[in-house]
Design an enzyme around this catalytic site. Structure first.
Site, PDB file in Angstrom:
ATOM      1  N   LYS A  53       0.846  -1.208   0.000  1.00 47.69           N
ATOM      2  CA  LYS A  53       0.000   0.000   0.000  1.00 47.69           C
ATOM      3  C   LYS A  53       0.878   1.254   0.000  1.00 47.69           C
ATOM      4  CE  LYS A  53      -3.697  -2.638   2.080  1.00 47.69           C
ATOM      5  NZ  LYS A  53      -4.470  -3.075   3.237  1.00 47.69           N
ATOM      6  N   GLN A  97      -5.075  -1.945   9.377  1.00 51.42           N
ATOM      7  CA  GLN A  97      -4.869  -3.256   8.758  1.00 51.42           C
ATOM      8  C   GLN A  97      -5.466  -4.357   9.643  1.00 51.42           C
ATOM      9  OE1 GLN A  97      -3.633  -3.674   5.675  1.00 51.42           O
ATOM     10  NE2 GLN A  97      -3.903  -5.882   5.773  1.00 51.42           N
ATOM     11  N   ASP A 120     -11.592   2.001   3.499  1.00 54.22           N
ATOM     12  CA  ASP A 120     -11.852   0.563   3.389  1.00 54.22           C
ATOM     13  C   ASP A 120     -13.341   0.289   3.163  1.00 54.22           C
ATOM     14  OD1 ASP A 120      -9.744  -1.320   3.557  1.00 54.22           O
ATOM     15  OD2 ASP A 120      -9.430  -0.862   5.692  1.00 54.22           O
TER      16      ASP A 120
HETATM   17  N1  GUN Z   1      -6.873  -7.348   5.736  1.00 49.55           N
HETATM   18  C1  GUN Z   1      -7.108  -8.101   4.633  1.00 49.55           C
HETATM   19  N2  GUN Z   1      -7.714  -7.364   3.683  1.00 49.55           N
HETATM   20  C2  GUN Z   1      -7.861  -6.116   4.190  1.00 49.55           C
HETATM   21  C3  GUN Z   1      -8.412  -4.913   3.671  1.00 49.55           C
HETATM   22  O1  GUN Z   1      -8.910  -4.830   2.542  1.00 49.55           O
HETATM   23  N3  GUN Z   1      -8.367  -3.843   4.511  1.00 49.55           N
HETATM   24  C4  GUN Z   1      -7.859  -3.916   5.769  1.00 49.55           C
HETATM   25  N4  GUN Z   1      -7.878  -2.818   6.519  1.00 49.55           N
HETATM   26  N5  GUN Z   1      -7.338  -5.022   6.283  1.00 49.55           N
HETATM   27  C5  GUN Z   1      -7.341  -6.113   5.482  1.00 49.55           C
END
Ligand code: GUN
Length: 290
Positions: A53, A97, A120
Site C-alpha cells: 500500500k 490493517q 476501506d
Molecule cells: N486485511 C485483509 N484485507 C484487508 C483490507 O482490505 N483492509 C484492511 N484494513 N485489512 C485487510
C-alpha cells in the site's frame, strides 16, 4: 482449451495511472491526498500488504503515513490515535490493517473511523450505504473484483454468480454489490460458506465463481461449471517441496482446463485491491475540499 488469464497486474497498473492523474489535479487545487495506515503487531502477511500500500501510494503521488503499534497496545490507545487522525485535516484516508490482535474489538475500531475517511468502506454507515445502493467507499477487494470483471468485458447482468466465503471484507460486500440494480451488477448471487451443505452442487451452477474462503486450492476442477469465469481472491502462504509459496483458493492448474477465464495468484486480485484503495483515497481527498 485452457482458460485465458485475467491480468490483474495490468488492469491495476492502468487504474493507478488514472489515480495518478486525479491526484495531480487535486494537487493543483492545493489538496495533497494523504493516507494514514495503522498496523498493530508484526504479522508478516499484514506487513507485506502494508508495504504494498505504501509503494502504490508513492507511485500515484499519495502521501502515506504509517503508524506501527506494538501487538499489546491497548484498545484505548488505538482509539486515541484514530481520533487524532479523524481530527487531522491533512489526513484524508484512515486504514487499520486487519486482522487485529484478539484483545482488540475489531468492530469498535472500525466504528471509530470517521466515515468520510473510511477508505476501506468497513464502517457500518458506509456498509449500510453499499447495501442501499448509494454512493459510498466500496471495500477495496470487492471493488477490485468488479473492476476486473467489467474491464475484461465480462457480463454480470442475468448471470449466476457463486461466491464462496462470507467475510465482511470480501464475500458479504461482493454479494451486496452484485445484486444491485445497475448495469455493472444485476446478477443472481449464491453465497456459500463453511457450513453450506453440498457446496459443489452450488459452485457447479456458477457462470462466475468467486473463491474467497481462505483455504489453499479449495476449488477443484470438478466444482467448476465448464466455461465459467473463475476469480480467485485467496492468498495462502504454504510450504511445498521445502519452499514457501503463495497459492490461491483455486486449484489453478486443473481449474484452468475447464474455465473460460481465470485470475492467477499472485498477479490477480491482489494488485487490484491496492489500486482500488488508491482510488478510494483520491475520492476521499476530493470530497474533503482541503
Ligand atoms: N486485511 C485483509 N484485507 C484487508 C483490507 O482490505 N483492509 C484492511 N484494513 N485489512 C485487510
Amino acid at each position: 482449451m485452457a482458460a485465458s488469464l485475467i491480468d490483474g497486474k495490468l488492469i491495476a497498473a492502468q487504474i493507478r495511472e488514472e489515480v495518478a492523474a486525479q491526484v495531480s489535479a487535486l494537487e493543483k487545487e492545493g489538496i495533497h491526498p494523504c493516507l494514514a495506515v495503522i498496523l498493530v503487531g508484526d504479522d508478516p502477511a499484514s506487513r507485506t500488504y502494508v508495504a504494498a500500500k505504501r509503494k502504490a501510494s508513492q507511485e500515484v503521488g499519495i502521501r502515506s503515513i504509517q503508524h506501527l503499534l506494538a501487538k499489546d497496545v491497548a484498545e484505548a490507545g488505538l482509539m486515541d490515535l484514530i481520533e487524532q487522525l479523524n481530527q487531522d485535516p491533512g489526513v484524508h484516508g484512515i486504514l487499520v490493517q486487519l486482522p487485529l490482535p484478539p484483545h482488540i474489538n475489531e468492530y469498535n475500531i472500525i466504528a471509530a473511523i470517521s466515515p468520510p475517511k473510511d477508505v476501506d468502506g468497513f464502517h457500518p454507515y458506509n456498509a449500510g450505504r453499499l447495501i442501499a445502493g448509494l454512493d459510498t467507499f466500496i471495500p477495496c477487494t470487492p471493488f477490485g473484483v468488479l473492476q476486473m470483471i467489467s474491464k475484461s468485458g465480462i457480463e454480470t447482468s442475468g448471470k449466476h454468480v457463486v461466491i464462496v466465503g462470507r467475510s465482511n471484507i470480501v464475500g458479504k460486500p461482493l454479494m451486496n454489490l452484485l445484486v444491485q440494480k445497475s448495469d455493472a451488477a444485476n446478477a443472481t448471487v449464491t453465497l456459500c460458506h463453511s457450513r453450506t451443505s453440498d457446496i459443489k452442487a452450488h459452485t457447479q451452477q456458477g457462470d462466475i465463481l468467486i473463491a474467497a474462503i481462505g483455504q489453499a486450492r479449495f476449488i477443484t476442477a470438478d466444482m467448476v461449471k465448464p466455461g465459467a469465469v473463475v476469480i480467485d481472491v485467496g492468498i495462502n502462504r504454504v510450504e511445498e517441496q521445502g519452499k514457501a509459496c503463495l497459492v490461491g483458493d483455486v486449484d489453478f492448474e486443473e481449474v484452468r482446463k475447464v474455465a473460460s477465464r481465470i485470475t492467477p495468484v499472485p498477479g490477480g486480485v491482489g494488485p487490484m485491491t491496492v489500486a482500488m484503495l488508491m482510488q478510494n483515497v483520491a475520492k476521499a481527498a476530493g470530497m474533503s475540499g482541503s
